[in-house]
Design a protein around this motif. Structure first.
Motif, PDB file in Angstrom:
ATOM      1  N   ASN A   1       8.687   5.075  -0.770  1.00 50.35           N
ATOM      2  CA  ASN A   1       9.172   3.951   0.037  1.00 50.35           C
ATOM      3  C   ASN A   1       8.222   3.638   1.189  1.00 50.35           C
ATOM      4  OD1 ASN A   1      11.319   2.128   1.219  1.00 50.35           O
ATOM      5  ND2 ASN A   1      11.323   3.735   2.775  1.00 50.35           N
ATOM      6  N   GLN A   2       7.724   4.666   1.863  1.00 48.22           N
ATOM      7  CA  GLN A   2       6.786   4.457   2.971  1.00 48.22           C
ATOM      8  C   GLN A   2       5.476   3.846   2.480  1.00 48.22           C
ATOM      9  OE1 GLN A   2       6.761   8.557   4.306  1.00 48.22           O
ATOM     10  NE2 GLN A   2       8.049   8.081   6.066  1.00 48.22           N
ATOM     11  N   ILE A   3       4.987   4.360   1.369  1.00 43.75           N
ATOM     12  CA  ILE A   3       3.728   3.848   0.815  1.00 43.75           C
ATOM     13  C   ILE A   3       3.877   2.388   0.401  1.00 43.75           C
ATOM     14  CG2 ILE A   3       2.088   4.075  -1.103  1.00 43.75           C
ATOM     15  CD1 ILE A   3       2.710   7.116  -1.024  1.00 43.75           C
ATOM     16  N   LEU A   4       4.995   2.064  -0.265  1.00 45.99           N
ATOM     17  CA  LEU A   4       5.217   0.691  -0.697  1.00 45.99           C
ATOM     18  C   LEU A   4       5.332  -0.253   0.496  1.00 45.99           C
ATOM     19  CD1 LEU A   4       5.718  -1.391  -2.903  1.00 45.99           C
ATOM     20  CD2 LEU A   4       8.148  -0.744  -2.877  1.00 45.99           C
ATOM     21  N   ALA A   5       6.040   0.163   1.538  1.00 47.37           N
ATOM     22  CA  ALA A   5       6.175  -0.683   2.729  1.00 47.37           C
ATOM     23  C   ALA A   5       4.814  -0.998   3.339  1.00 47.37           C
ATOM     24  CB  ALA A   5       7.080   0.000   3.754  1.00 47.37           C
ATOM     25  N   LYS A   6       3.953   0.000   3.389  1.00 47.34           N
ATOM     26  CA  LYS A   6       2.605  -0.215   3.926  1.00 47.34           C
ATOM     27  C   LYS A   6       1.823  -1.190   3.051  1.00 47.34           C
ATOM     28  CE  LYS A   6      -1.357   2.359   5.727  1.00 47.34           C
ATOM     29  NZ  LYS A   6      -1.914   3.732   5.955  1.00 47.34           N
ATOM     30  N   MET A   7       1.977  -1.081   1.736  1.00 48.24           N
ATOM     31  CA  MET A   7       1.302  -1.998   0.827  1.00 48.24           C
ATOM     32  C   MET A   7       1.820  -3.431   0.979  1.00 48.24           C
ATOM     33  SD  MET A   7       1.212   0.336  -2.645  1.00 48.24           S
ATOM     34  CE  MET A   7       0.456  -0.969  -3.623  1.00 48.24           C
ATOM     35  N   MET A   8       3.117  -3.587   1.294  1.00 46.97           N
ATOM     36  CA  MET A   8       3.729  -4.907   1.394  1.00 46.97           C
ATOM     37  C   MET A   8       3.523  -5.558   2.759  1.00 46.97           C
ATOM     38  SD  MET A   8       4.898  -5.316  -1.611  1.00 46.97           S
ATOM     39  CE  MET A   8       5.873  -6.800  -1.403  1.00 46.97           C
ATOM     40  N   ASN A   9       2.976  -4.824   3.695  1.00 47.11           N
ATOM     41  CA  ASN A   9       2.837  -5.341   5.061  1.00 47.11           C
ATOM     42  C   ASN A   9       2.113  -6.688   5.135  1.00 47.11           C
ATOM     43  OD1 ASN A   9       3.303  -4.938   7.913  1.00 47.11           O
ATOM     44  ND2 ASN A   9       1.108  -4.581   8.112  1.00 47.11           N
ATOM     45  N   PRO A  10       1.033  -6.936   4.371  1.00 49.47           N
ATOM     46  CA  PRO A  10       0.332  -8.223   4.485  1.00 49.47           C
ATOM     47  C   PRO A  10       1.065  -9.395   3.828  1.00 49.47           C
ATOM     48  CG  PRO A  10      -1.102  -6.487   3.580  1.00 49.47           C
ATOM     49  CD  PRO A  10       0.308  -6.008   3.493  1.00 49.47           C
ATOM     50  N   TYR A  11       2.149  -9.133   3.094  1.00 50.89           N
ATOM     51  CA  TYR A  11       2.741 -10.171   2.260  1.00 50.89           C
ATOM     52  C   TYR A  11       4.112 -10.580   2.801  1.00 50.89           C
ATOM     53  CZ  TYR A  11      -0.999  -8.329  -0.598  1.00 50.89           C
ATOM     54  OH  TYR A  11      -2.233  -7.905  -1.028  1.00 50.89           O
ATOM     55  N   ALA A  12       4.075 -11.464   3.792  1.00 49.77           N
ATOM     56  CA  ALA A  12       5.291 -11.855   4.506  1.00 49.77           C
ATOM     57  C   ALA A  12       6.261 -12.661   3.655  1.00 49.77           C
ATOM     58  CB  ALA A  12       4.912 -12.656   5.758  1.00 49.77           C
ATOM     59  N   GLN A  13       5.802 -13.144   2.504  1.00 52.99           N
ATOM     60  CA  GLN A  13       6.698 -13.926   1.641  1.00 52.99           C
ATOM     61  C   GLN A  13       7.770 -13.056   0.975  1.00 52.99           C
ATOM     62  OE1 GLN A  13       3.473 -13.238   1.062  1.00 52.99           O
ATOM     63  NE2 GLN A  13       2.894 -13.406  -1.104  1.00 52.99           N
TER      64      GLN A  13
END
Length: 227
Positions: free
Chosen positions: A104-116
């Motif tokens: 979950n932490q890793i995925l959140a970091k990966m999703m950080n640039p994608y505000a959509q």
């Protein structure tokens, strides 16, 4: 949960010194560090603080899995340090769930640039569970907040721009299901953990108790698992 922990602990060669529930709660005061190596505490939010407090004040190492009382956790940690006792807390003792936390932490970091992508959490538990959202859902939310800059907190079933919405459902005979969703107009990404029984939670608690024996300090599953 207590019965499952007792079964697993006995199978692993441990002797149960005391079993305490609502019918003999006063017997907690008879436990000493001389007759008990580690206490495992799974009760209710209204009783957990006093149970844990007694143990840390009397230098009896304690593993706690009760959620819903954590506003008082700093007090316990302070007493633990002052008394040189041992306190182990986790919102969920399942090995699989703790791996899920890290994913979950890793995925959140990966999703950080994608505000959509809008993130939300859903948790489902048995109807006997009193606190909502679950401690596991809160831990998931905290892991997202640490890594997703656009989220500053969480709300239970409320949709706000900078808060993570957590939906808490209660259904019969559900050991625990947690899902994290990232949704956009184009697609949905989700990660999910489904507990098939309480065995994983109970085994993790017993493993934590075995690990905590003869230690001092405040610990959690990351310490046990070496994350």
């Amino acid at each position: 949960m207590g019965k499952t922990i007792e079964q697993i602990a006995t199978q692993r060669g441990h002797q149960i010194s005391h079993i305490i529930d609502v019918n003999n709660a006063q017997d907690l005061q008879t436990i000493t560090k001389g007759d008990t190596d580690v206490v495992i505490e799974f009760t209710q939010p209204e009783s957990a603080f006093e149970n844990v407090k007694y143990c840390v004040e009397n230098q009896i190492p304690i593993v706690c899995g009760t959620t819903g009382w954590l506003e008082k956790r700093p007090t316990i940690e302070q007493i633990c340090q002052e008394k040189k006792s041992a306190f182990f807390y986790a919102s969920n003792y399942s090995i699989g769930v703790n791996i899920f936390f890290r994913i979950n932490q890793i995925l959140a970091k990966m999703m950080n640039p994608y505000a959509q992508y809008e993130v939300s959490i859903e948790e489902i538990h048995h109807t006997e569970k009193k606190d909502a959202p679950s401690g596991t859902a809160i831990t998931l939310a905290e892991g997202i907040i640490e890594n997703l800059e656009r989220k500053k907190g969480w709300k239970l079933a409320e949709n706000t721009v900078d808060q993570i919405t957590i939906t808490a459902l209660r259904e019969p005979n559900v050991a625990g299901t947690h899902t994290v969703f990232y949704e956009s107009e184009i697609d949905t990404i989700e990660i999910k953990h489904i507990a098939h029984s309480r065995q994983g939670f109970a085994l993790g608690a017993v493993l934590a108790a075995e690990w905590l024996k003869d230690k001092q300090g405040v610990f959690g599953m990351n310490d046990l698992l070496g994350f």
